[in-house]
Write a protein that holds these residues in place. Sequence first.
Motif, PDB file in Angstrom:
ATOM      1  N   LEU A 154       4.527 -33.714 -33.804  1.00 31.43           N
ATOM      2  CA  LEU A 154       3.239 -33.409 -34.428  1.00 31.43           C
ATOM      3  C   LEU A 154       2.220 -34.524 -34.175  1.00 31.43           C
ATOM      4  CD1 LEU A 154       4.408 -31.951 -37.882  1.00 31.43           C
ATOM      5  CD2 LEU A 154       3.603 -30.692 -35.869  1.00 31.43           C
ATOM      6  N   GLY A 155       2.706 -35.781 -34.146  1.00 36.64           N
ATOM      7  CA  GLY A 155       1.829 -36.919 -33.855  1.00 36.64           C
ATOM      8  C   GLY A 155       1.285 -36.873 -32.441  1.00 36.64           C
ATOM      9  N   VAL A 156       2.155 -36.544 -31.499  1.00 35.31           N
ATOM     10  CA  VAL A 156       1.738 -36.444 -30.080  1.00 35.31           C
ATOM     11  C   VAL A 156       0.704 -35.326 -29.923  1.00 35.31           C
ATOM     12  CG1 VAL A 156       2.513 -35.827 -27.755  1.00 35.31           C
ATOM     13  CG2 VAL A 156       3.869 -37.407 -29.138  1.00 35.31           C
ATOM     14  N   LYS A 157       0.982 -34.178 -30.554  1.00 34.47           N
ATOM     15  CA  LYS A 157       0.050 -33.038 -30.472  1.00 34.47           C
ATOM     16  C   LYS A 157      -1.319 -33.393 -31.057  1.00 34.47           C
ATOM     17  CE  LYS A 157       3.086 -28.981 -30.468  1.00 34.47           C
ATOM     18  NZ  LYS A 157       3.453 -27.740 -31.194  1.00 34.47           N
ATOM     19  N   GLU A 158      -1.295 -34.073 -32.212  1.00 35.22           N
ATOM     20  CA  GLU A 158      -2.553 -34.425 -32.873  1.00 35.22           C
ATOM     21  C   GLU A 158      -3.327 -35.461 -32.066  1.00 35.22           C
ATOM     22  OE1 GLU A 158      -5.216 -33.843 -36.195  1.00 35.22           O
ATOM     23  OE2 GLU A 158      -3.653 -32.720 -35.135  1.00 35.22           O
ATOM     24  N   LYS A 159      -2.622 -36.390 -31.448  1.00 36.51           N
ATOM     25  CA  LYS A 159      -3.265 -37.414 -30.628  1.00 36.51           C
ATOM     26  C   LYS A 159      -4.005 -36.769 -29.452  1.00 36.51           C
ATOM     27  CE  LYS A 159      -2.280 -41.856 -28.379  1.00 36.51           C
ATOM     28  NZ  LYS A 159      -1.215 -42.830 -28.022  1.00 36.51           N
ATOM     29  N   ARG A 160      -3.349 -35.798 -28.811  1.00 37.83           N
ATOM     30  CA  ARG A 160      -3.976 -35.076 -27.699  1.00 37.83           C
ATOM     31  C   ARG A 160      -5.166 -34.252 -28.175  1.00 37.83           C
ATOM     32  NH1 ARG A 160       1.698 -32.894 -25.091  1.00 37.83           N
ATOM     33  NH2 ARG A 160       2.356 -34.845 -24.099  1.00 37.83           N
ATOM     34  N   LYS A 161      -5.007 -33.637 -29.362  1.00 37.42           N
ATOM     35  CA  LYS A 161      -6.068 -32.804 -29.911  1.00 37.42           C
ATOM     36  C   LYS A 161      -7.315 -33.630 -30.225  1.00 37.42           C
ATOM     37  CE  LYS A 161      -6.621 -29.146 -33.372  1.00 37.42           C
ATOM     38  NZ  LYS A 161      -5.974 -28.444 -34.508  1.00 37.42           N
ATOM     39  N   ILE A 162      -7.093 -34.818 -30.807  1.00 40.14           N
ATOM     40  CA  ILE A 162      -8.209 -35.708 -31.123  1.00 40.14           C
ATOM     41  C   ILE A 162      -8.916 -36.171 -29.849  1.00 40.14           C
ATOM     42  CG2 ILE A 162      -8.806 -37.992 -32.055  1.00 40.14           C
ATOM     43  CD1 ILE A 162      -6.576 -37.533 -34.151  1.00 40.14           C
ATOM     44  N   ALA A 163      -8.110 -36.493 -28.832  1.00 39.70           N
ATOM     45  CA  ALA A 163      -8.668 -36.944 -27.552  1.00 39.70           C
ATOM     46  C   ALA A 163      -9.507 -35.853 -26.888  1.00 39.70           C
ATOM     47  CB  ALA A 163      -7.547 -37.384 -26.623  1.00 39.70           C
ATOM     48  N   LYS A 164      -9.093 -34.596 -27.096  1.00 40.59           N
ATOM     49  CA  LYS A 164      -9.767 -33.482 -26.425  1.00 40.59           C
ATOM     50  C   LYS A 164     -10.929 -32.913 -27.243  1.00 40.59           C
ATOM     51  CE  LYS A 164      -8.682 -29.144 -24.024  1.00 40.59           C
ATOM     52  NZ  LYS A 164      -7.596 -28.186 -23.695  1.00 40.59           N
ATOM     53  N   HIS A 165     -10.718 -32.752 -28.572  1.00 42.05           N
ATOM     54  CA  HIS A 165     -11.716 -32.070 -29.395  1.00 42.05           C
ATOM     55  C   HIS A 165     -12.393 -32.965 -30.437  1.00 42.05           C
ATOM     56  CE1 HIS A 165     -10.356 -28.272 -27.685  1.00 42.05           C
ATOM     57  NE2 HIS A 165      -9.117 -28.569 -28.028  1.00 42.05           N
ATOM     58  N   GLY A 166     -11.960 -34.208 -30.525  1.00 44.10           N
ATOM     59  CA  GLY A 166     -12.540 -35.113 -31.514  1.00 44.10           C
ATOM     60  C   GLY A 166     -11.765 -35.111 -32.820  1.00 44.10           C
ATOM     61  N   LYS A 167     -12.173 -35.945 -33.741  1.00 44.02           N
ATOM     62  CA  LYS A 167     -11.461 -36.114 -34.998  1.00 44.02           C
ATOM     63  C   LYS A 167     -11.672 -34.940 -35.960  1.00 44.02           C
ATOM     64  CE  LYS A 167     -11.357 -41.184 -34.987  1.00 44.02           C
ATOM     65  NZ  LYS A 167     -11.654 -42.415 -35.754  1.00 44.02           N
ATOM     66  N   TYR A 168     -10.658 -34.718 -36.788  1.00 46.69           N
ATOM     67  CA  TYR A 168     -10.738 -33.712 -37.839  1.00 46.69           C
ATOM     68  C   TYR A 168     -11.630 -34.261 -38.957  1.00 46.69           C
ATOM     69  CZ  TYR A 168      -9.155 -30.473 -41.502  1.00 46.69           C
ATOM     70  OH  TYR A 168      -9.098 -29.538 -42.501  1.00 46.69           O
ATOM     71  N   THR A 169     -12.553 -33.450 -39.438  1.00 44.10           N
ATOM     72  CA  THR A 169     -13.505 -33.943 -40.449  1.00 44.10           C
ATOM     73  C   THR A 169     -13.590 -33.054 -41.689  1.00 44.10           C
ATOM     74  OG1 THR A 169     -15.303 -32.781 -39.312  1.00 44.10           O
ATOM     75  CG2 THR A 169     -14.963 -35.100 -38.730  1.00 44.10           C
ATOM     76  N   ASN A 170     -12.898 -31.911 -41.658  1.00 47.96           N
ATOM     77  CA  ASN A 170     -13.051 -30.924 -42.735  1.00 47.96           C
ATOM     78  C   ASN A 170     -12.163 -31.248 -43.941  1.00 47.96           C
ATOM     79  OD1 ASN A 170     -14.049 -28.611 -43.963  1.00 47.96           O
ATOM     80  ND2 ASN A 170     -12.477 -27.292 -43.075  1.00 47.96           N
ATOM     81  N   TYR A 171     -12.346 -32.443 -44.499  1.00 49.13           N
ATOM     82  CA  TYR A 171     -11.526 -32.867 -45.641  1.00 49.13           C
ATOM     83  C   TYR A 171     -12.129 -32.359 -46.942  1.00 49.13           C
ATOM     84  CZ  TYR A 171      -9.358 -36.064 -42.323  1.00 49.13           C
ATOM     85  OH  TYR A 171      -8.696 -36.588 -41.240  1.00 49.13           O
ATOM     86  N   SER A 172     -11.267 -32.135 -47.915  1.00 50.86           N
ATOM     87  CA  SER A 172     -11.714 -31.691 -49.239  1.00 50.86           C
ATOM     88  C   SER A 172     -12.173 -32.891 -50.063  1.00 50.86           C
ATOM     89  CB  SER A 172     -10.567 -30.981 -49.959  1.00 50.86           C
ATOM     90  OG  SER A 172     -10.892 -30.750 -51.312  1.00 50.86           O
ATOM     91  N   THR A 173     -13.194 -32.680 -50.859  1.00 54.04           N
ATOM     92  CA  THR A 173     -13.666 -33.762 -51.747  1.00 54.04           C
ATOM     93  C   THR A 173     -12.832 -33.811 -53.031  1.00 54.04           C
ATOM     94  OG1 THR A 173     -15.286 -32.239 -52.705  1.00 54.04           O
ATOM     95  CG2 THR A 173     -16.031 -33.658 -50.899  1.00 54.04           C
ATOM     96  N   ASN A 174     -11.920 -32.828 -53.184  1.00 54.49           N
ATOM     97  CA  ASN A 174     -11.095 -32.758 -54.394  1.00 54.49           C
ATOM     98  C   ASN A 174      -9.673 -33.272 -54.179  1.00 54.49           C
ATOM     99  OD1 ASN A 174     -13.112 -31.606 -56.029  1.00 54.49           O
ATOM    100  ND2 ASN A 174     -12.694 -29.583 -55.188  1.00 54.49           N
ATOM    101  N   ASP A 175      -9.410 -33.934 -53.035  1.00 53.50           N
ATOM    102  CA  ASP A 175      -8.072 -34.482 -52.843  1.00 53.50           C
ATOM    103  C   ASP A 175      -7.904 -35.726 -53.709  1.00 53.50           C
ATOM    104  OD1 ASP A 175      -9.185 -36.727 -51.443  1.00 53.50           O
ATOM    105  OD2 ASP A 175      -9.269 -35.514 -49.616  1.00 53.50           O
ATOM    106  N   ILE A 176      -6.712 -36.299 -53.689  1.00 51.11           N
ATOM    107  CA  ILE A 176      -6.407 -37.406 -54.603  1.00 51.11           C
ATOM    108  C   ILE A 176      -7.229 -38.665 -54.286  1.00 51.11           C
ATOM    109  CG2 ILE A 176      -4.464 -38.329 -53.279  1.00 51.11           C
ATOM    110  CD1 ILE A 176      -3.083 -38.905 -55.957  1.00 51.11           C
ATOM    111  N   VAL A 177      -7.611 -38.828 -53.033  1.00 60.24           N
ATOM    112  CA  VAL A 177      -8.395 -40.009 -52.648  1.00 60.24           C
ATOM    113  C   VAL A 177      -9.844 -39.838 -53.072  1.00 60.24           C
ATOM    114  CG1 VAL A 177      -9.185 -41.437 -50.736  1.00 60.24           C
ATOM    115  CG2 VAL A 177      -6.858 -40.514 -50.716  1.00 60.24           C
ATOM    116  N   GLY A 178     -10.379 -38.622 -52.790  1.00 60.49           N
ATOM    117  CA  GLY A 178     -11.759 -38.336 -53.197  1.00 60.49           C
ATOM    118  C   GLY A 178     -12.756 -39.313 -52.578  1.00 60.49           C
ATOM    119  N   GLU A 179     -13.892 -39.438 -53.200  1.00 57.90           N
ATOM    120  CA  GLU A 179     -14.915 -40.374 -52.742  1.00 57.90           C
ATOM    121  C   GLU A 179     -14.778 -41.670 -53.540  1.00 57.90           C
ATOM    122  OE1 GLU A 179     -18.680 -38.475 -53.077  1.00 57.90           O
ATOM    123  OE2 GLU A 179     -18.164 -36.858 -51.702  1.00 57.90           O
ATOM    124  N   SER A 180     -14.557 -42.764 -52.823  1.00 57.52           N
ATOM    125  CA  SER A 180     -14.322 -44.052 -53.490  1.00 57.52           C
ATOM    126  C   SER A 180     -15.598 -44.571 -54.149  1.00 57.52           C
ATOM    127  CB  SER A 180     -13.814 -45.080 -52.481  1.00 57.52           C
ATOM    128  OG  SER A 180     -14.760 -45.261 -51.446  1.00 57.52           O
TER     129      SER A 180
END
Length: 428
Positions: free
Chosen positions: A195-221
């Motif tokens: 999964l790491g290899v696949k994601e690394k290739r995906k990021i290299a080809k299509h850019g970083k994933y940005t569609n994060y939820s604002t309601n996750d545990i980290v939220g906005e610091s």
Amino acid sequence: MLTILGFLMIIIFMVLIMSKKMTPLTALVLVPVIIAIAAGYGSELGEMTKSGIKEIAMTGVMLIFAILFFSLMIDTGLFEPLVNLILKAVGDNPVKTTVGTAILTTLVSLDGDGSSTYIIVVAAMLPLYKKQGMNPLILTCIVMLAGGIMNILPWGGPTARVMSSLKMSHTEIFVPMIPIMFIGILWVIFVAYILGVKEKRKIAKHGKYTNYSTNDIVGESNPKLLRPKLIWINFALTMTLLVIMILDLIPLAIAFMLAFCIAAVINYPQLKDQQKIVTKHAGNALSVAGMIFAAGIFTGILNGTGIMQAMGNSIIGIVPESWGGILNIITAIFSVPLTFFLTNDAYYFGILPVITSTGAQLGIPADVLGRASLVGQASHLLSPLVPSTYLLVSLAGVEFSDHLKYTIKWAIGSSIVMLVSALILGVI
């Protein structure tokens, strides 16, 4: 008829949430209620739902205050040194991040409590996934795969149920499963690498994933909430909580309530700051608690109508008598759907004794069938009947249906790897 109603209920539920026609919360409540009324159980509905909620009440309370406590600790900056340390070790490398997720989950899972494992691992790793632009579904997938294997620990639940149901010791049931668990963890690390290899290739080809939820545990610091001077006090409080949890000194729900209240007073003495913390994380805590209590209604109706027991007996009943000689393999294979569609209590206390009594007539030892029944645990945590699953997806800010679709093939792969390993090593 009860079996048909049971599978109809689960199929309708799965279709509704997978197609995103309903949220898990509304589907968990409305689907079983409608089926129960249609089946003529309307007059008993109140008692069945009340019974289901009672059984799950302490779990719901525990998760509410666990989320509030660990969210507060994230706000104070307790996990920042750990995140920075892991980030320094893995660099900007998705492959190292995914493998690190698998190893960290395995280690944290040694306490046997899935809920605390999810909170700690997601709190530590989700910031890394965000910084590297990785899909959070990868995080929930790996955490659940590793958690499914480690769930077989005697203090994790399923194995204790097997030992109790069959009146056997951990040396008969658990010890022979240790090498199978080790192979299962190696499989999870391998999946994490893929999964790491696949994601690394995906990021290299299509850019970083940005569609994060604002309601996750980290939220906005919020820098104003950081408490760097209190980091060692917060660390000591968290470690004390974990020790209490491992030693089972007081009920976990009470432990988290006390820990949160103490932490809130120590870190934010002013009332307005305490209110700010509760308000900030109330949405996350409420969404998880709502689904937990809704799951209580679902299982309450399944149990109260007898549907759950009927489903298990019907599945066993379709096995031809001529297959009795391979009952060990059949038990291992059927443990995957049975532990997915039934609760652990229903399966290990209701169905497993039927299987072992059949095995006794065929000369198959009960301990062999007991171990075979644990193979399905690799997929069990994906079940909509497992409360902690909703906690995991809520913490990571992903949809339950997306998590299920993304993870299911890898979870089934875990069960297959464990089955083959157990057969080769003669464990079952």
